[in-house]
Design a protein around this motif. Structure first.
Motif, PDB file in Angstrom:
ATOM      1  N   HIS A  73       0.835  -1.198   0.000  1.00  0.00           N
ATOM      2  CA  HIS A  73       0.000   0.000   0.000  1.00  0.00           C
ATOM      3  C   HIS A  73       0.870   1.249   0.000  1.00  0.00           C
ATOM      4  CE1 HIS A  73       0.660   1.147   4.242  1.00  0.00           C
ATOM      5  NE2 HIS A  73       0.724  -0.157   4.472  1.00  0.00           N
ATOM      6  N   GLY A  74       0.279   2.332  -0.471  1.00  0.00           N
ATOM      7  CA  GLY A  74       1.000   3.601  -0.508  1.00  0.00           C
ATOM      8  C   GLY A  74       0.267   4.609  -1.367  1.00  0.00           C
ATOM      9  N   LEU A  75       0.834   5.794  -1.404  1.00  0.00           N
ATOM     10  CA  LEU A  75       0.270   6.901  -2.165  1.00  0.00           C
ATOM     11  C   LEU A  75       0.155   6.551  -3.645  1.00  0.00           C
ATOM     12  CD1 LEU A  75      -0.486   9.972  -2.110  1.00  0.00           C
ATOM     13  CD2 LEU A  75       1.937  10.423  -2.524  1.00  0.00           C
ATOM     14  N   ARG A 107      -1.169 -17.900  -3.787  1.00  0.00           N
ATOM     15  CA  ARG A 107      -0.530 -16.666  -3.342  1.00  0.00           C
ATOM     16  C   ARG A 107      -1.225 -15.471  -4.003  1.00  0.00           C
ATOM     17  NH1 ARG A 107       0.990 -20.094  -0.521  1.00  0.00           N
ATOM     18  NH2 ARG A 107       3.130 -20.679   0.058  1.00  0.00           N
ATOM     19  N   PHE A 108      -1.528 -14.466  -3.203  1.00  0.00           N
ATOM     20  CA  PHE A 108      -2.081 -13.209  -3.694  1.00  0.00           C
ATOM     21  C   PHE A 108      -1.100 -12.081  -3.374  1.00  0.00           C
ATOM     22  CE2 PHE A 108      -6.022 -15.615  -3.114  1.00  0.00           C
ATOM     23  CZ  PHE A 108      -6.727 -15.291  -4.271  1.00  0.00           C
ATOM     24  N   LEU A 109      -0.812 -11.279  -4.365  1.00  0.00           N
ATOM     25  CA  LEU A 109      -0.058 -10.041  -4.151  1.00  0.00           C
ATOM     26  C   LEU A 109      -0.988  -8.895  -4.546  1.00  0.00           C
ATOM     27  CD1 LEU A 109       2.443  -8.415  -3.488  1.00  0.00           C
ATOM     28  CD2 LEU A 109       3.341  -8.910  -5.775  1.00  0.00           C
ATOM     29  N   ILE A 110      -1.318  -8.061  -3.574  1.00  0.00           N
ATOM     30  CA  ILE A 110      -2.293  -6.988  -3.773  1.00  0.00           C
ATOM     31  C   ILE A 110      -1.577  -5.644  -3.746  1.00  0.00           C
ATOM     32  CG2 ILE A 110      -4.275  -5.813  -2.710  1.00  0.00           C
ATOM     33  CD1 ILE A 110      -5.099  -8.552  -1.577  1.00  0.00           C
ATOM     34  N   THR A 111      -1.957  -4.763  -4.644  1.00  0.00           N
ATOM     35  CA  THR A 111      -1.517  -3.369  -4.535  1.00  0.00           C
ATOM     36  C   THR A 111      -2.757  -2.514  -4.261  1.00  0.00           C
ATOM     37  OG1 THR A 111      -1.790  -2.664  -6.847  1.00  0.00           O
ATOM     38  CG2 THR A 111       0.248  -3.834  -6.274  1.00  0.00           C
ATOM     39  N   THR A 112      -2.584  -1.506  -3.417  1.00  0.00           N
ATOM     40  CA  THR A 112      -3.738  -0.714  -2.983  1.00  0.00           C
ATOM     41  C   THR A 112      -3.278   0.612  -2.406  1.00  0.00           C
ATOM     42  OG1 THR A 112      -5.649  -0.683  -1.493  1.00  0.00           O
ATOM     43  CG2 THR A 112      -3.678  -1.819  -0.708  1.00  0.00           C
ATOM     44  N   ARG A 113      -4.154   1.595  -2.497  1.00  0.00           N
ATOM     45  CA  ARG A 113      -3.900   2.856  -1.794  1.00  0.00           C
ATOM     46  C   ARG A 113      -4.429   2.825  -0.378  1.00  0.00           C
ATOM     47  NH1 ARG A 113      -6.093   6.599  -6.762  1.00  0.00           N
ATOM     48  NH2 ARG A 113      -4.832   5.591  -8.371  1.00  0.00           N
ATOM     49  N   ARG A 114      -5.196   1.805  -0.069  1.00  0.00           N
ATOM     50  CA  ARG A 114      -5.775   1.686   1.264  1.00  0.00           C
ATOM     51  C   ARG A 114      -4.728   1.187   2.246  1.00  0.00           C
ATOM     52  NH1 ARG A 114     -11.314   1.453   2.268  1.00  0.00           N
ATOM     53  NH2 ARG A 114     -10.605   1.099   4.403  1.00  0.00           N
ATOM     54  N   ALA A 115      -4.412   2.032   3.230  1.00  0.00           N
ATOM     55  CA  ALA A 115      -3.403   1.662   4.221  1.00  0.00           C
ATOM     56  C   ALA A 115      -4.000   0.869   5.374  1.00  0.00           C
ATOM     57  CB  ALA A 115      -2.726   2.925   4.764  1.00  0.00           C
ATOM     58  N   THR A 116      -5.315   0.913   5.540  1.00  0.00           N
ATOM     59  CA  THR A 116      -5.947   0.262   6.679  1.00  0.00           C
ATOM     60  C   THR A 116      -7.025  -0.703   6.206  1.00  0.00           C
ATOM     61  OG1 THR A 116      -7.563   2.064   6.856  1.00  0.00           O
ATOM     62  CG2 THR A 116      -5.554   2.271   8.153  1.00  0.00           C
ATOM     63  N   ALA A 156      -4.811  -9.576   5.024  1.00  0.00           N
ATOM     64  CA  ALA A 156      -3.527  -9.571   4.332  1.00  0.00           C
ATOM     65  C   ALA A 156      -2.480  -8.929   5.224  1.00  0.00           C
ATOM     66  CB  ALA A 156      -3.638  -8.798   3.015  1.00  0.00           C
ATOM     67  N   GLU A 157      -1.244  -9.228   4.939  1.00  0.00           N
ATOM     68  CA  GLU A 157      -0.125  -8.601   5.634  1.00  0.00           C
ATOM     69  C   GLU A 157       0.276  -7.351   4.847  1.00  0.00           C
ATOM     70  OE1 GLU A 157       2.521  -8.091   8.697  1.00  0.00           O
ATOM     71  OE2 GLU A 157       1.003  -9.673   8.498  1.00  0.00           O
ATOM     72  N   PRO A 158       0.141  -6.163   5.454  1.00  0.00           N
ATOM     73  CA  PRO A 158       0.429  -4.940   4.695  1.00  0.00           C
ATOM     74  C   PRO A 158       1.922  -4.644   4.605  1.00  0.00           C
ATOM     75  CG  PRO A 158      -0.314  -4.376   6.893  1.00  0.00           C
ATOM     76  CD  PRO A 158      -0.392  -5.874   6.792  1.00  0.00           C
ATOM     77  N   LEU A 159       2.326  -4.047   3.494  1.00  0.00           N
ATOM     78  CA  LEU A 159       3.696  -3.590   3.278  1.00  0.00           C
ATOM     79  C   LEU A 159       3.629  -2.161   2.755  1.00  0.00           C
ATOM     80  CD1 LEU A 159       6.777  -3.935   2.975  1.00  0.00           C
ATOM     81  CD2 LEU A 159       6.368  -4.925   0.717  1.00  0.00           C
ATOM     82  N   SER A 160       4.115  -1.217   3.543  1.00  0.00           N
ATOM     83  CA  SER A 160       4.052   0.193   3.161  1.00  0.00           C
ATOM     84  C   SER A 160       5.183   0.526   2.201  1.00  0.00           C
ATOM     85  CB  SER A 160       4.147   1.081   4.411  1.00  0.00           C
ATOM     86  OG  SER A 160       4.154   2.444   4.055  1.00  0.00           O
ATOM     87  N   LEU A 161       4.862   1.271   1.152  1.00  0.00           N
ATOM     88  CA  LEU A 161       5.854   1.659   0.152  1.00  0.00           C
ATOM     89  C   LEU A 161       6.067   3.162   0.216  1.00  0.00           C
ATOM     90  CD1 LEU A 161       7.557   0.268  -2.027  1.00  0.00           C
ATOM     91  CD2 LEU A 161       5.830   0.927  -3.698  1.00  0.00           C
TER      92      LEU A 161
END
Length: 685
Positions: free
Chosen positions: A90-92, A188-197, A203-208
């Protein structure tokens, strides 16, 4: 007559009347009642395995730079065996989430099969991507089953197999994918998102974060196709945001301009430049468009947009949440901040502050200065409640940010309300800058309120204070005399504010070395104030203090004649002030410090030193020990005791904790190092 039909068997279907389509319970069979259709054999069974090398990934991984830490974290996360693994990057918007996911997935095609990319911004796009996966698994079913049936078939296949990787790009909300994640539990799922919460338990979040400056410069050069020697400054200006760097580099390459020339265009035409896509590029992939989509999603919380467009005018980091409290009720403001943070538009910190990427600020500011006055008013209000010197430093940082990104000709009343106290706070730090701010405040106040308005006369007095600090006493006197004229016109000769305005002229005459010419008008003003307002009125006491100040100044050059009268007058006045305003009032503080110097002129050094310490103790009670003004008063006391009172032991006793407090407040700065050097002989004695 009603048609009827019966069916028996595990996969049987019965249809009567005009039925266009029927699907078996497991989603594997489709048929048309009006037109017979022969189903291929593949429709009756799921494929045992995916075709070898089934890969669907975008090309954006080719622009990848840096991100070693994030790649390593993804490697570690996906090494787990057994059960589903879901990682949400997740990130901007524009920070490079999709590029990171594409790069990592592209290097894992020998580990997972299939590796399938789905644009998942909406549930419709997610369903379409799953249907396409079903077709890729069994091409013969392309024109046989409906899209709904294909989508269901893909989910059933995923649930029954392991070893696959699905990349769900740009997921808007965790709820959009929750059902899919619950059913497909073997891959396996790899998700990209702007949602930080909202990812807890899903899922396990990873901040970019943004790129390092060197990485951003490398990306610019790669896109532009050259060395881009001048790109470092532009990348810094763009906040090292990958999308903005790509956008700028592509524009430079097509327009044949340098990074410096692009920076000039960006400064003059930000709205147009942030929305400009390269030829053949997608207008959806621009900085302006990416964040506009996010703001559109927040339309049901209008205050979120107000908050973002307000903080756009302040410094990007260290924004106290308390600055935003006047925008609405506590639940409303909290909810607006929460939603902005959830969509990665701002970052929240444990110290109660907010950060916002400076490019987000620039895009918000490009909509015009309509929110600048609101931001100025909020900041001016916050300036009334600063707790200590650290709070003041932070507040001034935000003031400077607003001043630098607004045009003086557009300043309104809010700017006057802000730059006026800003100029006062700068008066003893940087007199030239204080004058610039005060002049800007005065121009705004006169334009918005008129020359006689209370705000305008207060701002004019602030400019006089800045001129005084810069050594331009004559200009200060002219400004203050103009204020007297405006006070008389606006409030009359007997108004307390008019007496105060005359006091300010008298005090400036004294500071300019014209105490003798100030003495008579000071006495007249004091007598009139006492008669009109009463002896114990604060303004009457201040008027008498202005007269006593003139006496004290004369005592410095002619102590034999003026020292005793000055001391007697000030001591009596201090007793009056304590009784009328309290021992720790600002009025009493002003009289005490005047009396310190009057006693020194009279030769009573011990009495002056004792009163100086009393003054500092009162300031500590009034402002707090960490207040910068208090620290400066303590510093002056050390110098007085050391150099004038010849009491190095007491000076040393005060200096040791003083230096520690300065360092705790400012850190190892040149100012603190200078104090340590100045006091070194005292501390070594």
């Amino acid at each position: 007559m009603t048609a009827s039909a019966e069916a028996s068997g595990d996969r049987s279907i019965a249809a009567g009347g005009s039925i266009r389509q029927a699907i078996s319970g497991d989603g594997s069979v489709g048929m048309y009642a009006e037109t017979a259709l022969t189903l291929p054999a593949e429709a009756f069974a799921m494929p045992e395995a995916a075709p070898d090398g089934l890969v669907n990934l975008p090309e954006r991984a080719g622009l990848f730079v840096g991100r070693e830490r994030e790649l390593a974290l993804l490697d570690e996360a996906f090494q787990a065996t057994g059960g589903v693994v879901v990682q949400a990057v997740h990130g901007l918007g524009g920070i490079g989430k999709s590029t990171l996911a594409a790069r990592w997935a592209a290097e894992r095609t020998d580990v997972f099969n299939p590796v399938w990319w789905i644009n998942a911004e909406t549930t419709a796009e997610l369903d379409a991507g799953l249907a396409d996966l079903a077709i890729a698994l069994q091409p013969a079913l392309r024109d046989v089953l409906s899209r709904e049936a294909l989508r269901e078939r893909a989910v059933r296949w995923l649930a029954a197999h392991e070893g696959w990787l699905l990349v769900l790009d740009n997921v808007s909300s965790p709820t959009d994918v929750k059902a899919l994640l619950a059913r497909a539990t073997g891959g396996r799922f790899l998700i990209t998102t702007r949602r930080a919460t909202g990812w807890h338990g899903i899922a396990e979040p990873l901040s970019l974060d943004v790129l390092e400056l060197a990485e951003a410069t490398e990306l610019f050069a790669r896109v532009q196709g050259g060395a881009a020697a001048d790109a470092e400054g532009l990348c810094r200006e763009l906040g090292c945001l990958p999308l903005a760097v790509e956008q700028a580099a592509a524009y430079c390459a097509e327009a044949g301009i340098t990074a410096d020339e692009y920076a000039e265009l960006l400064a003059r035409y930000p709205e147009r430049m942030f929305a400009s896509a390269a030829e053949g590029g997608s207008s959806e992939r621009t900085v302006a468009r990416v964040w506009r989509v996010t703001l559109d999603r927040l339309a049901d919380t209008p205050l979120a947009g107000v908050v973002l467009r307000t903080v756009a005018w302040w410094a990007p980091d260290g924004i106290p949440r308390a600055y935003l409290e006047p925008l609405g009720s506590p639940p409303e403001v909290t909810d607006a901040i929460r939603r902005l943070a959830a969509h990665s538009m701002i970052s929240l910190h444990d110290d109660g502050t907010i950060s916002v990427h400076r490019l987000v600020q620039a895009v918000a500011r490009s909509e015009g200065e309509v929110y600048a006055d609101r931001a100025a008013r909020l900041l001016a209000g916050a300036g009334l409640h600063l707790g200590d010197a650290a709070d003041e430093e932070r507040w001034l940082t935000h003031l400077e940010a607003l001043a630098s990104c607004t045009r003086p000709e557009n300043d309104a009343e809010g700017a006057a309300m802000l730059f006026w106290p800003g100029g006062i706070r700068y008066a003893h730090r940087d007199a030239v800058h204080a004058i610039r701010l005060s002049e800007r405040a005065l121009a705004a106040a006169e334009r918005a309120c008129g020359s006689r308005h209370a705000l305008t006369v207060a701002v004019r007095a602030g400019l006089a204070q800045a001129c005084r600090a810069a050594g331009d006493g004559e200009r200060a006197i002219e400004l203050l005399e103009r204020n007297v004229t405006e006070h008389v016109r606006a409030f009359g000769r007997r108004d307390p504010r008019t007496f105060e305005a005359r006091n300010e002229v008298i005090e400036q005459l004294v500071r300019s070395g014209r105490a003798r010419s100030a003495l008579a008008p000071a006495a007249r003003n004091a007598r009139k104030a006492e008669r009109v307002l009463g002896r114990d009125a604060q303004q009457a006491i201040l008027a008498r203090a202005a007269w006593a100040s003139a006496l004290g100044e004369l005592a410095k050059t002619d102590p034999a004649r003026f020292a005793k009268p000055a001391c007697d007058a000030m001591e009596g006045l201090l007793r009056r002030a304590v009784a009328a305003t309290g021992r720790d009032s600002g009025v009493c503080g002003s009289i005490r410090i005047m009396l310190v110097w009057a006693r020194r002129s009279a030769g009573d050094i011990a009495g002056a030193a004792a009163l100086y310490e009393e003054f500092v103790e009162s300031e500590i009670r009034r402002r707090g020990p960490a207040d910068r003004i208090v620290l400066e008063s303590r510093t002056l006391l050390v110098r007085f005791l050391w150099n004038m009172a010849a009491d190095p032991a007491r000076a040393r006793e005060i200096a040791v904790p003083l230096l520690a407090d300065w360092e705790r407040l400012l850190g190892d700065t040149p100012y603190v190092r200078g104090l340590r050097q100045e006091f070194a002989p005292l501390l070594a004695a």
